[in-house]
Design a protein around this motif. Structure first.
Motif, PDB file in Angstrom:
ATOM      1  N   GLU A  45       0.823  -1.209   0.000  1.00  0.00           N
ATOM      2  CA  GLU A  45       0.000   0.000   0.000  1.00  0.00           C
ATOM      3  C   GLU A  45       0.861   1.264   0.000  1.00  0.00           C
ATOM      4  OE1 GLU A  45      -4.101  -0.803   2.004  1.00  0.00           O
ATOM      5  OE2 GLU A  45      -2.566  -1.648   3.345  1.00  0.00           O
ATOM      6  N   HIS A  46       1.921   1.182  -0.808  1.00  0.00           N
ATOM      7  CA  HIS A  46       2.806   2.323  -1.070  1.00  0.00           C
ATOM      8  C   HIS A  46       2.928   2.488  -2.587  1.00  0.00           C
ATOM      9  CE1 HIS A  46       3.875   1.859   3.150  1.00  0.00           C
ATOM     10  NE2 HIS A  46       4.591   2.979   3.089  1.00  0.00           N
ATOM     11  N   GLU A  47       2.849   3.703  -3.039  1.00  0.00           N
ATOM     12  CA  GLU A  47       2.873   3.993  -4.478  1.00  0.00           C
ATOM     13  C   GLU A  47       4.249   4.499  -4.893  1.00  0.00           C
ATOM     14  OE1 GLU A  47       0.858   4.231  -8.250  1.00  0.00           O
ATOM     15  OE2 GLU A  47      -0.068   3.702  -6.329  1.00  0.00           O
ATOM     16  N   TYR A  48       4.862   3.772  -5.835  1.00  0.00           N
ATOM     17  CA  TYR A  48       6.100   4.280  -6.432  1.00  0.00           C
ATOM     18  C   TYR A  48       5.755   5.420  -7.384  1.00  0.00           C
ATOM     19  CZ  TYR A  48       9.663   4.583 -10.062  1.00  0.00           C
ATOM     20  OH  TYR A  48      10.563   5.056 -10.985  1.00  0.00           O
TER      21      TYR A  48
ATOM     22  N   VAL B  90      20.496   5.252  -6.579  1.00  0.00           N
ATOM     23  CA  VAL B  90      19.187   5.669  -7.076  1.00  0.00           C
ATOM     24  C   VAL B  90      18.365   6.165  -5.899  1.00  0.00           C
ATOM     25  CG1 VAL B  90      17.113   4.944  -8.306  1.00  0.00           C
ATOM     26  CG2 VAL B  90      19.304   3.860  -8.833  1.00  0.00           C
ATOM     27  N   THR B  91      17.662   7.274  -6.099  1.00  0.00           N
ATOM     28  CA  THR B  91      16.740   7.791  -5.097  1.00  0.00           C
ATOM     29  C   THR B  91      15.338   7.737  -5.667  1.00  0.00           C
ATOM     30  OG1 THR B  91      18.431   9.276  -4.201  1.00  0.00           O
ATOM     31  CG2 THR B  91      16.135   9.753  -3.636  1.00  0.00           C
ATOM     32  N   ALA B  92      14.452   7.015  -4.994  1.00  0.00           N
ATOM     33  CA  ALA B  92      13.078   6.849  -5.473  1.00  0.00           C
ATOM     34  C   ALA B  92      12.108   7.599  -4.580  1.00  0.00           C
ATOM     35  CB  ALA B  92      12.703   5.375  -5.506  1.00  0.00           C
ATOM     36  N   LYS B  93      11.123   8.221  -5.200  1.00  0.00           N
ATOM     37  CA  LYS B  93      10.054   8.877  -4.452  1.00  0.00           C
ATOM     38  C   LYS B  93       8.890   7.900  -4.310  1.00  0.00           C
ATOM     39  CE  LYS B  93       6.954  12.874  -4.401  1.00  0.00           C
ATOM     40  NZ  LYS B  93       6.504  14.113  -5.114  1.00  0.00           N
ATOM     41  N   VAL B  94       8.400   7.763  -3.071  1.00  0.00           N
ATOM     42  CA  VAL B  94       7.331   6.816  -2.752  1.00  0.00           C
ATOM     43  C   VAL B  94       6.288   7.531  -1.904  1.00  0.00           C
ATOM     44  CG1 VAL B  94       6.793   4.668  -1.510  1.00  0.00           C
ATOM     45  CG2 VAL B  94       8.882   4.833  -2.869  1.00  0.00           C
ATOM     46  N   VAL B  95       5.012   7.163  -2.090  1.00  0.00           N
ATOM     47  CA  VAL B  95       3.922   7.761  -1.322  1.00  0.00           C
ATOM     48  C   VAL B  95       3.193   6.670  -0.548  1.00  0.00           C
ATOM     49  CG1 VAL B  95       1.740   9.018  -1.422  1.00  0.00           C
ATOM     50  CG2 VAL B  95       3.624   9.670  -2.937  1.00  0.00           C
ATOM     51  N   ARG B  96       3.077   6.849   0.752  1.00  0.00           N
ATOM     52  CA  ARG B  96       2.294   5.935   1.593  1.00  0.00           C
ATOM     53  C   ARG B  96       0.819   6.262   1.396  1.00  0.00           C
ATOM     54  NH1 ARG B  96       4.608   6.370   7.052  1.00  0.00           N
ATOM     55  NH2 ARG B  96       3.319   8.254   7.244  1.00  0.00           N
ATOM     56  N   GLN B  97       0.035   5.302   0.982  1.00  0.00           N
ATOM     57  CA  GLN B  97      -1.331   5.581   0.552  1.00  0.00           C
ATOM     58  C   GLN B  97      -2.256   5.936   1.708  1.00  0.00           C
ATOM     59  OE1 GLN B  97      -2.392   2.070  -1.686  1.00  0.00           O
ATOM     60  NE2 GLN B  97      -1.344   2.771  -3.526  1.00  0.00           N
TER      61      GLN B  97
END
Length: 546
Positions: free
Chosen positions: A135-138, A148-155
């Motif tokens: 339940e996390h959106e890449y 690498v740095t990735a942005k992720v959003v906790r839904q």
């Protein structure tokens, strides 16, 4: 948050990659926008090569203990309807009755995705270095020279944060956001059909017709096979696929879907519809498999018709191939040619399986053009015999496709050494044969299975690092082991005094990679003490192939 490898997507390929990385001692985080539930099992065959990997991971027992009814017949049946005419049947044993072939310690297993994903998840989560973020959106990534740095959003609360990793792998499916951000295109035949899958429950389904039970019922009319019904759990759950065509995308009401099910059964009944999935059957392969520190894997690399059971199994093969190379890179002994080899090795496999699977679909679709299949007449009977024979013979390559699972060879890999001259036409002919698998130790192939005197399979020797199997006793292998130690390349020596295994392995010395493919073979190792170092430099990717 920080990790060594960030995996986007927790389908079977992402879970297998994370589990294998964790099994190798690597630290990885898996990000998935779902909660891990599977409402539409898209696959139900765990192929024989995948089961060999499950053996390596110690989870064969979990697969065999899945809720699928292991006594349920696995016959493939083609018919006009279940209460109409049976045109033919390929009898297949139940999972309990089927035995492994001589070429493997394992056999294929019927374990649909809603059963297999939880097994892979349990395996991945059991590894100390694996963390799951459901339940996390890449969102996106930024790459630099060191990672690498990735942005992720906790839904749950839309909280955005970053994950820093040495490498990122997109296992995020056919509409991969990672592939899109990399700007990688896909080529192939494109759309093959617009298909509708319906999962329904009906405990008494097989009592509503007079045919012997089967795993897959294939329903035929003048357009060929127009629908299939598959036993999802061998009990009360079924998947109906309305095959469709490539010209028109259709959406059906539940009443229309019930009518399709009744048409297939040949009488009215009330299926309990659990879920519906409209999907596009495609033949596409990615132009590239990634670059530098970002890669793609599984359906992000290849989209194929499921007529062959090769999509997920090929994806797990991608994961195992990439995993040991990521491990080598993180440990510092693997050179850049390892990542060059990933695409060179795996992309031809994707092209092979997509062509094969589309061929199976075409056999199904082209089986009939007769409107008289259901006639109670001599003409109708003759048509039924003709169509039944066409399907029975044409689809044998799908039912018995051992070479598609075990016969994948890396022909032009920069991390395999090819010292022998070979007939290129023969290589192509063997490669195009999906059925007949011939064990060999030619460089690039899967090292063959044989039972050892102590009860182990030769496959049980492979996986952690390189393995040199020697069938003669001399001191040369130790020089190679010393060179490997100096180069920090993991290498284990096994000297086997087993004539039958030696005959199967063809050469006195066979060097096997961590993924179980042959890197090199020969009757003698180089006498020059420095030559083994050159060989190790080649296989670890620090030098062009010799």
């Amino acid at each position: 948050m920080e990790c060594e490898i960030l995996v986007i997507g927790a389908g079977p390929v992402g879970l297998a990659l994370a589990g294998d990385l964790g099994w190798r001692g690597r630290q990885c985080i898996v990000v998935d926008r779902g909660d891990g539930s599977v409402f539409q099992p898209k696959m139900d065959l765990v192929g024989i090569r995948t089961m060999e990997f499950c053996r390596r991971w110690g989870i064969v027992g979990d697969v065999e203990a899945s809720p699928y009814d292991r006594d349920y017949p696995q016959d493939n049946v083609y018919l006009t309807s279940l209460n109409g005419y049976e045109l033919g049947r390929q009898a297949m044993p139940s999972m309990r009755a089927e035995l492994p072939p001589p070429e493997s310690p394992q056999k294929r297993e019927r374990c649909p995705q809603n059963m297999f994903d939880p097994i892979l998840r349990k395996f991945a989560e059991s590894q100390a270095g694996v963390q799951m973020l459901y339940e996390h959106e890449y969102v996106s990534f930024e790459e630099d020279a060191s990672g690498v740095t990735a942005k992720v959003v906790r839904q749950s609360d839309n909280h955005a944060f970053e994950i820093r990793a040495k490498y990122l792998v997109g296992c995020d499916g056919g509409r991969s956001a990672v592939r899109e951000q990399l700007g990688i295109g896909m080529k192939g035949k494109g759309v093959l059909t617009y298909t509708t899958n319906v999962i329904f429950r009906c405990a008494e389904f097989n009592s509503l017709h007079d045919k012997a039970p089967g795993y897959r019922y294939m329903f035929v009319n003048h357009t060929g096979v127009w629908a299939t019904i598959v036993a999802i759990n061998g009990k009360d759950c079924w998947r109906m696929s309305i095959v469709g065509n490539a010209d028109e995308r259709k959406r059906y009401t539940n009443e229309e879907l019930t009518a399709f099910a009744c048409r297939a059964l040949g009488r009215t009944f009330e299926p309990e519809i659990l879920s519906v999935l409209n999907w596009t059957r495609e033949e596409l392969v990615a132009d590239h498999y990634g670059r530098d520190r970002v890669f793609i894997c599984g359906d992000a690399c290849h989209l194929t018709s499921p007529t062959g059971g090769l999509g997920m199994n090929t994806g797990i093969g991608d994961a195992v191939d990439l995993s040991w190379k990521l491990d080598a890179a993180v440990q510092g002994w693997g050179g850049p040619a390892l990542f060059d080899a990933y695409e060179i090795e795996r992309r031809p496999i994707a092209e092979r399986i997509t062509r094969f699977s589309t061929g199976n679909l075409e056999t199904m679709k082209q089986a009939s053009n007769s409107h008289r299949l259901e006639e109670d007449s001599e003409v109708g009977a003759a048509e039924r015999i003709k169509v039944g024979h066409a399907l029975g013979e044409g689809l044998k390559r799908e039912w018995f496709s051992l070479n598609m699972h075990l016969g994948n060879r890396y022909v032009d890999s920069p991390i395999c050494v090819y010292p022998e001259q070979e007939d290129r036409e023969q290589i192509v002919a063997e490669y195009n044969d999906g059925v007949n698998y011939r064990p060999t130790t030619r460089p690039g192939v899967r090292a063959p299975h044989a039972w050892l005197a102590d009860g182990r399979s030769t496959l049980d020797l492979f996986g952690r690092g390189y393995v040199l199997l020697s069938f003669v006793k001399d001191n040369t292998p130790q020089r190679l082991a010393d060179a490997a130690r100096d180069a920090r390349v993991p290498l284990t020596l096994h000297t086997l005094d087993e004539p039958a295994v030696a005959a199967l392995y063809e050469k006195h010395h066979v060097l096997v990679r961590p993924d179980g493919h042959v890197a090199w073979r020969g009757d003698t190792l180089p006498a020059d003490p420095m030559a083994p170092m050159a060989l190790l430099a080649t296989i670890s990717g620090k030098k062009e192939k010799q």
